[in-house]
Design an enzyme around this catalytic site. Structure first.
Site, short mmCIF file in Angstrom:
data_model
loop_
_atom_site.label_atom_id
_atom_site.label_comp_id
_atom_site.label_asym_id
_atom_site.label_seq_id
_atom_site.Cartn_x
_atom_site.Cartn_y
_atom_site.Cartn_z
N ARG A 67 0.83 -1.21 0.00
CA ARG A 67 0.00 0.00 0.00
C ARG A 67 0.86 1.27 0.00
NH1 ARG A 67 -4.87 -2.06 4.01
NH2 ARG A 67 -6.30 -2.66 2.35
N GLY A 94 -7.39 -6.63 -0.35
CA GLY A 94 -7.50 -7.38 0.89
C GLY A 94 -6.57 -8.58 0.96
N LYS A 117 -16.45 -15.79 5.25
CA LYS A 117 -17.88 -15.71 5.52
C LYS A 117 -18.72 -15.39 4.29
CE LYS A 117 -17.44 -14.27 10.37
NZ LYS A 117 -17.78 -13.22 11.35
N GLY A 136 -12.66 -4.09 0.61
CA GLY A 136 -14.04 -3.67 0.88
C GLY A 136 -14.54 -2.67 -0.12
#
Length: 399
Positions: free
Chosen positions: A41, A356, A206, A380
């Site tokens: 990043r 991510g 998830k 996200g």
């Protein structure tokens, strides 16, 4: 969408002007040593910072790191980031030990043309993430005082309605940095008219985290390949035993419904690597998905699944991948993620890695980043963009 860009700002001239840059320097740190374990990043914002430095701007960089609770917390200090950023820029970065206090004011005031300052973690101030508009606005006023212009180059934060992302642009002339512009251009290709076949690979733990993007993508993709911990809720929806694998019981009916209306687009694993425990040295072997023992848990997709997913990917012309196929941080359970990543690099397709953990996996597994079409810095944010949501940070930049 009309957004002014860094080139527009540079054309106006920035020499001697203070430019406030919102970057996403939220890098992972080793809990024991405090060392940066992945500087991806930091590298991503270098084109924007380098252009401003070369043009003679006084560059004031701000960012968050981790999730401090609105007060200073040494474990989330941006101090190590300032050191690494200076190494990559080839010049010292002046570090302010607070965000809008005495250190920040003096550090910014002392900047010479072409120099860079980094403010301490924005989230050390409750106003950065506050839901209270007045509290957020007060903090935005203090931040905006450090700039004559504002550049947003923090794509990983544009889905947050935070002071530095949403409120500061309203107070200063504002543009999109090179990274944000590239991210929006790439993701708009996926939401527009992607070249087909369009294949999406989703992993991670998830289903609930990915439900909205699955709902949004199902009508538009040609194949949707599902791995990672989330696959076990889908397998349970097919009536299969999943042992002690990660399972969201309240999502089983939802997964069954998605499978029924997917028209066969959804591909699930046919074999998985099961282990006795969630541990790097746990005893493990590969089983068919209809033969998962009740006392074991799945930690990766198996080789037959990798082969099947790879065959689907080999036909693709557009690929989006978000989420690892297994617990890639443990070598025994990294083969699935590696296999899928390698299949994506071999496909004759425009490929996007959705930030991510997927981006982290590419680097952790030592894969060639340049063999992917684009590696997003915002997991996200990229998912919410594909869902069709309005991203506050992008909306704030629009004219």
């Amino acid at each position: 969408m009309s957004i002014r860009t860094l080139d527009d700002l540079l054309a106006e001239g920035v020499s001697g002007r203070r430019v406030l840059v919102r970057a996403d320097l939220n890098v992972p740190l080793d809990k024991q040593t405090g060392d940066i374990t992945d500087d991806g990043r930091i590298r991503a914002v270098l084109p924007t910072l380098g252009a401003l430095v070369e043009a003679g701007a006084k560059v004031v960089v701000c960012s968050h790191l981790g999730r401090p609770k609105g007060a200073p917390d040494p474990q989330f200090s941006l101090g190590p980031v300032a050191g690494r950023l200076g190494e990559l820029l080839g010049a010292p970065v002046h570090f302010a030990t607070d965000t809008v206090g005495d250190s920040a004011r003096s550090t910014v005031a002392d900047l010479a043309d072409g120099q860079v300052a980094l403010l301490e973690n924005l989230r050390f101030n409750a106003g950065e993430t506050s839901k209270d508009e007045a509290e957020r606005a007060a903090f935005a006023d203090q931040l905006a005082a450090f700039g004559d212009a504002y550049v947003d180059d923090a794509f990983g934060a544009v889905h947050r309605k935070h002071a530095s992302v949403f409120d500061v642009p309203a107070r200063l002339p504002h543009v999109a940095g090179r990274l944000v512009l590239r991210e929006v251009e790439v993701l708009s290709k996926l939401t527009g008219d992607p070249e087909r076949p369009y294949v999406v690979v989703l992993g991670g733990s998830k289903v609930s985290d990915k439900l909205a993007v699955i709902e949004a993508l199902l009508p538009t993709v040609d194949r949707l390949l599902i791995g990672g911990g989330m696959c076990f809720t889908f397998l349970k929806a097919q009536g299969l035993e999943v042992g002690t694998s990660l399972l969201e019981k309240d999502m089983v009916d939802t997964c069954r419904n998605l499978l029924e209306r997917s028209g066969g687009k959804i591909m699930l694993p046919v074999d998985v690597v099961v282990a006795d425990a969630f541990a790097p040295d746990a005893a493990h072997d590969t089983v068919r998905v209809d033969g998962i023992p009740s006392h074991r848990l799945g930690l990766d997709v198996g080789p037959e699944t990798v082969a099947g997913f790879s065959a689907a990917l080999s036909q693709a012309k557009t690929i989006f991948w978000n989420g690892p196929m297994g617990v890639f941080e443990m070598p025994a359970f990294a083969a699935g993620t590696r296999g899928i990543a390698e299949a994506i690099t071999k496909a004759d397709a425009f490929s996007v890695v959705g930030g991510g953990d997927s981006a982290a996996a590419v680097r952790a597994l030592g894969l060639d980043e340049s063999s992917f079409g684009h590696i997003s810095t915002g997991g996200g944010a990229s998912l919410e963009y594909l869902e069709g949501k309005t991203l506050p940070g992008i909306a704030a930049l629009e004219n």
